[in-house]
Design a protein around this motif. Structure first.
Motif, PDB file in Angstrom:
ATOM      1  N   LEU A   1      -9.052  -8.065 -12.152  1.00 29.51           N
ATOM      2  CA  LEU A   1      -9.406  -6.643 -12.072  1.00 29.51           C
ATOM      3  C   LEU A   1      -9.293  -6.128 -10.645  1.00 29.51           C
ATOM      4  CD1 LEU A   1     -12.480  -6.392 -14.484  1.00 29.51           C
ATOM      5  CD2 LEU A   1     -10.201  -5.429 -14.818  1.00 29.51           C
ATOM      6  N   PHE A   2      -9.762  -6.925  -9.674  1.00 30.16           N
ATOM      7  CA  PHE A   2      -9.628  -6.530  -8.268  1.00 30.16           C
ATOM      8  C   PHE A   2      -8.158  -6.361  -7.896  1.00 30.16           C
ATOM      9  CE2 PHE A   2     -14.000  -8.022  -6.890  1.00 30.16           C
ATOM     10  CZ  PHE A   2     -14.364  -6.812  -6.348  1.00 30.16           C
ATOM     11  N   GLY A   3      -7.322  -7.303  -8.338  1.00 34.13           N
ATOM     12  CA  GLY A   3      -5.908  -7.235  -8.002  1.00 34.13           C
ATOM     13  C   GLY A   3      -5.216  -6.017  -8.583  1.00 34.13           C
ATOM     14  N   LEU A   4      -5.559  -5.673  -9.822  1.00 40.17           N
ATOM     15  CA  LEU A   4      -4.910  -4.554 -10.504  1.00 40.17           C
ATOM     16  C   LEU A   4      -5.467  -3.191 -10.101  1.00 40.17           C
ATOM     17  CD1 LEU A   4      -4.624  -6.102 -14.085  1.00 40.17           C
ATOM     18  CD2 LEU A   4      -2.816  -5.881 -12.365  1.00 40.17           C
ATOM     19  N   THR A   5      -6.601  -3.169  -9.411  1.00 41.79           N
ATOM     20  CA  THR A   5      -7.197  -1.894  -8.986  1.00 41.79           C
ATOM     21  C   THR A   5      -7.095  -1.747  -7.467  1.00 41.79           C
ATOM     22  OG1 THR A   5      -9.392  -2.969  -9.012  1.00 41.79           O
ATOM     23  CG2 THR A   5      -8.729  -1.733 -10.981  1.00 41.79           C
ATOM     24  N   LEU A   6      -8.055  -2.271  -6.725  1.00 42.86           N
ATOM     25  CA  LEU A   6      -8.039  -2.149  -5.270  1.00 42.86           C
ATOM     26  C   LEU A   6      -6.799  -2.806  -4.656  1.00 42.86           C
ATOM     27  CD1 LEU A   6     -11.787  -2.851  -4.344  1.00 42.86           C
ATOM     28  CD2 LEU A   6     -10.626  -0.639  -4.487  1.00 42.86           C
ATOM     29  N   GLY A   7      -6.353  -3.886  -5.258  1.00 44.36           N
ATOM     30  CA  GLY A   7      -5.189  -4.589  -4.728  1.00 44.36           C
ATOM     31  C   GLY A   7      -3.869  -3.905  -5.006  1.00 44.36           C
ATOM     32  N   SER A   8      -3.895  -2.870  -5.830  1.00 46.91           N
ATOM     33  CA  SER A   8      -2.654  -2.164  -6.177  1.00 46.91           C
ATOM     34  C   SER A   8      -2.688  -0.695  -5.772  1.00 46.91           C
ATOM     35  CB  SER A   8      -2.413  -2.267  -7.697  1.00 46.91           C
ATOM     36  OG  SER A   8      -2.317  -3.611  -8.108  1.00 46.91           O
ATOM     37  N   SER A   9      -3.676  -0.303  -4.974  1.00 48.09           N
ATOM     38  CA  SER A   9      -3.784   1.092  -4.537  1.00 48.09           C
ATOM     39  C   SER A   9      -3.623   1.187  -3.024  1.00 48.09           C
ATOM     40  CB  SER A   9      -5.146   1.664  -4.953  1.00 48.09           C
ATOM     41  OG  SER A   9      -6.197   0.933  -4.341  1.00 48.09           O
ATOM     42  N   GLY A  10      -3.313   2.376  -2.528  1.00 47.42           N
ATOM     43  CA  GLY A  10      -3.150   2.577  -1.093  1.00 47.42           C
ATOM     44  C   GLY A  10      -1.751   2.240  -0.615  1.00 47.42           C
ATOM     45  N   GLU A  11      -1.488   2.545   0.646  1.00 47.68           N
ATOM     46  CA  GLU A  11      -0.151   2.383   1.202  1.00 47.68           C
ATOM     47  C   GLU A  11      -0.023   1.176   2.131  1.00 47.68           C
ATOM     48  OE1 GLU A  11       0.813   6.019   3.124  1.00 47.68           O
ATOM     49  OE2 GLU A  11       0.878   7.193   1.271  1.00 47.68           O
ATOM     50  N   LEU A  12      -1.152   0.627   2.579  1.00 47.90           N
ATOM     51  CA  LEU A  12      -1.102  -0.500   3.509  1.00 47.90           C
ATOM     52  C   LEU A  12      -0.912  -1.814   2.758  1.00 47.90           C
ATOM     53  CD1 LEU A  12      -4.006   0.482   5.941  1.00 47.90           C
ATOM     54  CD2 LEU A  12      -1.550   0.677   6.360  1.00 47.90           C
ATOM     55  N   GLY A  13      -0.333  -2.778   3.453  1.00 48.34           N
ATOM     56  CA  GLY A  13      -0.155  -4.100   2.877  1.00 48.34           C
ATOM     57  C   GLY A  13       0.835  -4.127   1.729  1.00 48.34           C
ATOM     58  N   ARG A  14       0.758  -5.187   0.909  1.00 46.63           N
ATOM     59  CA  ARG A  14       1.620  -5.337  -0.266  1.00 46.63           C
ATOM     60  C   ARG A  14       0.767  -5.204  -1.515  1.00 46.63           C
ATOM     61  NH1 ARG A  14       4.546  -9.593   2.688  1.00 46.63           N
ATOM     62  NH2 ARG A  14       2.917 -11.037   2.006  1.00 46.63           N
ATOM     63  N   SER A  15       1.317  -4.594  -2.541  1.00 47.74           N
ATOM     64  CA  SER A  15       0.583  -4.477  -3.794  1.00 47.74           C
ATOM     65  C   SER A  15       0.441  -5.847  -4.460  1.00 47.74           C
ATOM     66  CB  SER A  15       1.285  -3.512  -4.748  1.00 47.74           C
ATOM     67  OG  SER A  15       2.534  -4.040  -5.150  1.00 47.74           O
ATOM     68  N   PHE A  16      -0.504  -5.972  -5.353  1.00 47.82           N
ATOM     69  CA  PHE A  16      -0.877  -7.238  -5.978  1.00 47.82           C
ATOM     70  C   PHE A  16       0.311  -7.935  -6.646  1.00 47.82           C
ATOM     71  CE2 PHE A  16      -2.692  -9.282  -9.912  1.00 47.82           C
ATOM     72  CZ  PHE A  16      -3.236 -10.382  -9.271  1.00 47.82           C
ATOM     73  N   ILE A  17       1.011  -7.238  -7.527  1.00 46.09           N
ATOM     74  CA  ILE A  17       2.124  -7.850  -8.254  1.00 46.09           C
ATOM     75  C   ILE A  17       3.260  -8.225  -7.299  1.00 46.09           C
ATOM     76  CG2 ILE A  17       3.858  -7.525 -10.044  1.00 46.09           C
ATOM     77  CD1 ILE A  17       1.018  -7.824 -11.093  1.00 46.09           C
ATOM     78  N   SER A  18       3.589  -7.324  -6.380  1.00 46.69           N
ATOM     79  CA  SER A  18       4.651  -7.612  -5.405  1.00 46.69           C
ATOM     80  C   SER A  18       4.320  -8.832  -4.568  1.00 46.69           C
ATOM     81  CB  SER A  18       4.874  -6.397  -4.500  1.00 46.69           C
ATOM     82  OG  SER A  18       5.306  -5.284  -5.243  1.00 46.69           O
ATOM     83  N   ASP A  19       3.040  -8.955  -4.216  1.00 50.90           N
ATOM     84  CA  ASP A  19       2.619 -10.081  -3.390  1.00 50.90           C
ATOM     85  C   ASP A  19       2.714 -11.394  -4.164  1.00 50.90           C
ATOM     86  OD1 ASP A  19       1.672 -10.759  -0.762  1.00 50.90           O
ATOM     87  OD2 ASP A  19      -0.239 -11.296  -1.683  1.00 50.90           O
ATOM     88  N   LEU A  20       2.364 -11.361  -5.440  1.00 46.99           N
ATOM     89  CA  LEU A  20       2.494 -12.554  -6.273  1.00 46.99           C
ATOM     90  C   LEU A  20       3.944 -13.027  -6.354  1.00 46.99           C
ATOM     91  CD1 LEU A  20       0.166 -12.006  -9.386  1.00 46.99           C
ATOM     92  CD2 LEU A  20       0.058 -13.895  -7.755  1.00 46.99           C
ATOM     93  N   LEU A  21       4.851 -12.081  -6.519  1.00 44.43           N
ATOM     94  CA  LEU A  21       6.263 -12.418  -6.719  1.00 44.43           C
ATOM     95  C   LEU A  21       6.917 -12.980  -5.467  1.00 44.43           C
ATOM     96  CD1 LEU A  21       7.378  -9.354  -8.892  1.00 44.43           C
ATOM     97  CD2 LEU A  21       6.902 -11.696  -9.665  1.00 44.43           C
ATOM     98  N   GLN A  22       6.428 -12.588  -4.277  1.00 35.96           N
ATOM     99  CA  GLN A  22       7.083 -13.057  -3.057  1.00 35.96           C
ATOM    100  C   GLN A  22       6.401 -14.269  -2.433  1.00 35.96           C
ATOM    101  OE1 GLN A  22       5.928 -12.541   0.609  1.00 35.96           O
ATOM    102  NE2 GLN A  22       3.983 -12.688  -0.521  1.00 35.96           N
TER     103      GLN A  22
END
Length: 331
Positions: free
Chosen positions: A54-75
């Motif tokens: 839930l954290f990854g799909l919400t806070l981890g996927s919002s905003g412009e800084l850093g990498r989003s949750f799914i993108s970060d998993l894939l790389q």
């Protein structure tokens, strides 16, 4: 993704971590009257995985800084995924031992001894790896916490002697669990980027690290808890079929415990971006004080014990002073 931008906010999140890590075991206490802790622990682990996702799909996927949750998993590179998974495995082994100690010795002992040891060793390990903060304030604060742990152990020994009970097993489980607990955070931290705002390729951002960590907890639980069900520290063996006979309330209590703990873990990792891993971990493991307060004042684990009031008072004062110095170390 959401990123902590100031040290004061990081400290606030560390206090939330402290409360969460020091309070989740209340759900175990609530469940233990009708539900074996081995069964409770399956739901607890599920709660950790659910909350991390839930954290990854919400806070981890919002905003412009850093990498989003799914993108970060894939790389993410396999070696960094492996470190986060290993952190989850080590944590699970440690936490099972501490949870068993809670059921044997009570919150006011298992937490101060086990998690207190984890605090001292964990701060040293994480500071050596990534020095951040004033070492004088940090280690004096940790020293005060260590004194508080000694006082708590003395208080429990006094209580146990009055009850004609030797708490060897509870203390031993707490000590071994605490040593292992000191190690897990470093593996998770080593899998993460040094800059959350501009993370390096291959490394993990906080939300991804916590999620992969939770998968490590889940996978290792298939091994650790299965053994524990067949050869429990106390009581007779328990079967998988018993788990599915549990009520909604019993299952929900365990899941809630895992959710509470995972909130603390996520906030601790987020706070480390500004506070550093040693300070973030050290403050979070001030959970020892929170758990001791629950054990003494809510669960009345020292009720009727003579000549322990002074030791417990001194323990709480030393904990507060130690935590205050750990906070100052980051200013």
């Amino acid at each position: 993704m959401y990123i902590v931008e100031t040290y004061p906010i990081a400290v606030i999140l560390c206090f939330v971590t402290m409360i969460c890590w020091g309070s989740w075991a209340n759900t175990q206490k609530l469940a233990e009257k009708s539900w074996r802790f081995e069964l409770f622990y399956w739901d607890y682990v599920l709660g950790i995985v659910i909350m991390s996702l839930l954290f990854g799909l919400t806070l981890g996927s919002s905003g412009e800084l850093g990498r989003s949750f799914i993108s970060d998993l894939l790389q993410a590179e396999s070696k960094h995924i492996g470190n986060a998974l290993l952190g989850g495995i080590i944590f699970n082994a440690a936490n099972i031992l501490v949870a068993a100690a809670i059921s044997i010795a009570g919150m006011s002992v298992a937490f101060p001894v086990g998690i207190g040891i984890a605090l001292v060793l964990g701060v040293i390990i994480n500071y050596v790896a990534t020095p951040k903060g004033d070492p004088l304030w940090l280690f004096v604060g940790v020293g005060l916490v260590m004194l508080a742990i000694v006082l708590d152990a003395l208080a429990y020994k006094r209580k146990a002697s009055q009850a004609m009970k030797i708490p060897t097993k509870g203390i031993a489980l707490s000590v071994v669990g605490g040593i292992l607990m000191a190690l897990f955070y470093r593996f998770v931290a080593s899998s993460m980027a040094t800059s959350f705002e501009h993370p390096e390729a291959g490394l993990l951002t906080p939300y991804t690290a916590v999620f992969i960590f939770s998968i490590g907890v889940l996978l290792s639980n298939l091994f650790f808890n299965t053994i524990l069900m067949k050869k429990p520290f106390e009581g007779s063996p328990v079967s998988y079929s018993t788990y599915f006979k549990g009520s909604f309330k019993e299952h929900f209590t365990g899941i809630l415990g895992g959710i509470i703990w995972c909130i603390g873990m996520a906030f601790s990792i987020l706070a480390a971006g500004k506070a550093g891993f040693a300070i973030s971990y050290g403050l979070g493991q001030g959970a020892t004080l929170v758990a001791a307060l629950w054990g003494v004042f809510i669960w009345k684990e020292f009720k009727g014990a003579e000549n322990t009031k002074g030791l417990l008072t001194a323990m709480f004062l030393l904990f507060v002073a130690g935590i205050a110095l750990i906070i100052l170390a980051g200013l």
